[in-house]
Design a protein around this motif. Structure first.
Motif, PDB file in Angstrom:
ATOM      1  N   ASP A  89       0.815  -1.220   0.000  1.00 51.31           N
ATOM      2  CA  ASP A  89       0.000   0.000   0.000  1.00 51.31           C
ATOM      3  C   ASP A  89       0.847   1.268   0.000  1.00 51.31           C
ATOM      4  OD1 ASP A  89      -2.307  -1.499   0.005  1.00 51.31           O
ATOM      5  OD2 ASP A  89      -2.689  -1.295   2.147  1.00 51.31           O
ATOM      6  N   GLU A  90       2.029   1.209   0.603  1.00 54.25           N
ATOM      7  CA  GLU A  90       2.870   2.406   0.734  1.00 54.25           C
ATOM      8  C   GLU A  90       3.606   2.756  -0.560  1.00 54.25           C
ATOM      9  OE1 GLU A  90       5.497   1.525   3.930  1.00 54.25           O
ATOM     10  OE2 GLU A  90       3.903   1.543   5.453  1.00 54.25           O
ATOM     11  N   ALA A  91       3.693   1.826  -1.492  1.00 49.85           N
ATOM     12  CA  ALA A  91       4.468   2.049  -2.718  1.00 49.85           C
ATOM     13  C   ALA A  91       3.721   2.971  -3.678  1.00 49.85           C
ATOM     14  CB  ALA A  91       4.762   0.720  -3.394  1.00 49.85           C
ATOM     15  N   PRO A  92       4.456   3.691  -4.529  1.00 54.38           N
ATOM     16  CA  PRO A  92       3.812   4.615  -5.476  1.00 54.38           C
ATOM     17  C   PRO A  92       3.017   3.919  -6.575  1.00 54.38           C
ATOM     18  CG  PRO A  92       6.176   4.500  -5.881  1.00 54.38           C
ATOM     19  CD  PRO A  92       5.921   3.784  -4.596  1.00 54.38           C
ATOM     20  N   ASP A  93       3.375   2.669  -6.901  1.00 53.02           N
ATOM     21  CA  ASP A  93       2.629   1.909  -7.896  1.00 53.02           C
ATOM     22  C   ASP A  93       2.785   0.418  -7.599  1.00 53.02           C
ATOM     23  OD1 ASP A  93       5.016   0.857  -9.383  1.00 53.02           O
ATOM     24  OD2 ASP A  93       5.274   2.980  -9.866  1.00 53.02           O
ATOM     25  N   ALA A  94       2.046  -0.392  -8.315  1.00 51.64           N
ATOM     26  CA  ALA A  94       2.005  -1.819  -8.019  1.00 51.64           C
ATOM     27  C   ALA A  94       3.367  -2.490  -8.182  1.00 51.64           C
ATOM     28  CB  ALA A  94       0.975  -2.507  -8.906  1.00 51.64           C
ATOM     29  N   ARG A  95       4.068  -2.210  -9.292  1.00 50.70           N
ATOM     30  CA  ARG A  95       5.347  -2.879  -9.529  1.00 50.70           C
ATOM     31  C   ARG A  95       6.385  -2.465  -8.499  1.00 50.70           C
ATOM     32  NH1 ARG A  95       8.341  -5.969 -13.368  1.00 50.70           N
ATOM     33  NH2 ARG A  95      10.107  -6.586 -12.082  1.00 50.70           N
ATOM     34  N   ALA A  96       6.404  -1.188  -8.152  1.00 45.71           N
ATOM     35  CA  ALA A  96       7.345  -0.731  -7.126  1.00 45.71           C
ATOM     36  C   ALA A  96       7.051  -1.423  -5.798  1.00 45.71           C
ATOM     37  CB  ALA A  96       7.264   0.783  -6.969  1.00 45.71           C
ATOM     38  N   GLY A  97       5.772  -1.599  -5.502  1.00 48.54           N
ATOM     39  CA  GLY A  97       5.391  -2.275  -4.265  1.00 48.54           C
ATOM     40  C   GLY A  97       5.818  -3.726  -4.258  1.00 48.54           C
TER      41      GLY A  97
END
Length: 199
Positions: A73-81
């Protein structure tokens, strides 16, 4: 020593003990000493050593799922997360951290001997797979994760990679080896053109 047991505190302490020593390596004397209570209090609160163990497995499952959901949830986008979460989960723990995955340790130690523990472990991995599947689906929709494999299969692959890394940690694999395995595991999410570029 005869004080009333505090359930959440008891579960935290028992989880640490079971995680360090395993189910068979943990005696009732160790538990009562760690929890700071007499055996009747343990039995009154949990019923048996086995039932206490099952509760610690359930607590561990919730801790893992909450942690993973938070990182995603904290990541800027899904792949980064996904990248950050997988690298974190596959990295070697610090000196003060427990070694391996408690759920995997349980599966390896108890196998088919304890069907209830086996069910909790299976449900833990299934719930973790679901979290990754949802994140992968978002990544596929955003165009950052390959779509030639289903999100479910990719999520299962990630969970297998994580659990394998936790076993590697217990066998004292090097940081470099674990980092390389994490990078290779994450590469399964790459778009086909990115994979070709890697080659």
């Amino acid at each position: 020593m005869a004080r009333k047991i505090e359930r959440e505190e008891a579960l935290d302490r028992a989880l640490t003990l079971f995680w360090d020593r395993g189910y068979r390596g943990t005696s009732m004397d160790m538990l009562t000493s760690t929890l700071g209570v007499e055996k009747p209090s343990v039995y009154a609160s949990f019923g048996s050593k086995q039932k206490l163990y099952l509760e610690t497995l359930l607590q561990y499952r919730q801790l893992v799922l909450d942690s993973v959901q938070g990182m995603l949830d904290e990541a800027p986008d899904a792949r980064a997360g996904l990248d950050a979460t997988i690298r974190k989960l596959m990295a070697r723990g610090g000196r003060t951290e427990r070694k391996g995955c408690f759920a995997t340790n349980s599966a390896l130690e108890l196998g088919d001997e304890d069907p209830e523990a086996q069910t909790i472990v299976r449900d833990t991995f299934a719930a973790l797979t679901t979290l990754f599947r949802k994140a992968i689906q978002r990544g596929q929709a955003e165009g950052t994760v390959r779509i030639d494999w289903t999100a479910e299969v990719l999520a299962q692959y990630l969970v297998n990679g994580i659990e394998g890394a936790r076993i590697m940690e217990r066998t004292k694999a090097s940081n470099r080896a674990m980092d390389q395995v994490a990078a290779l595991t994450l590469s399964i999410l790459d778009l086909p053109l990115q994979q070709a570029a890697r080659g």
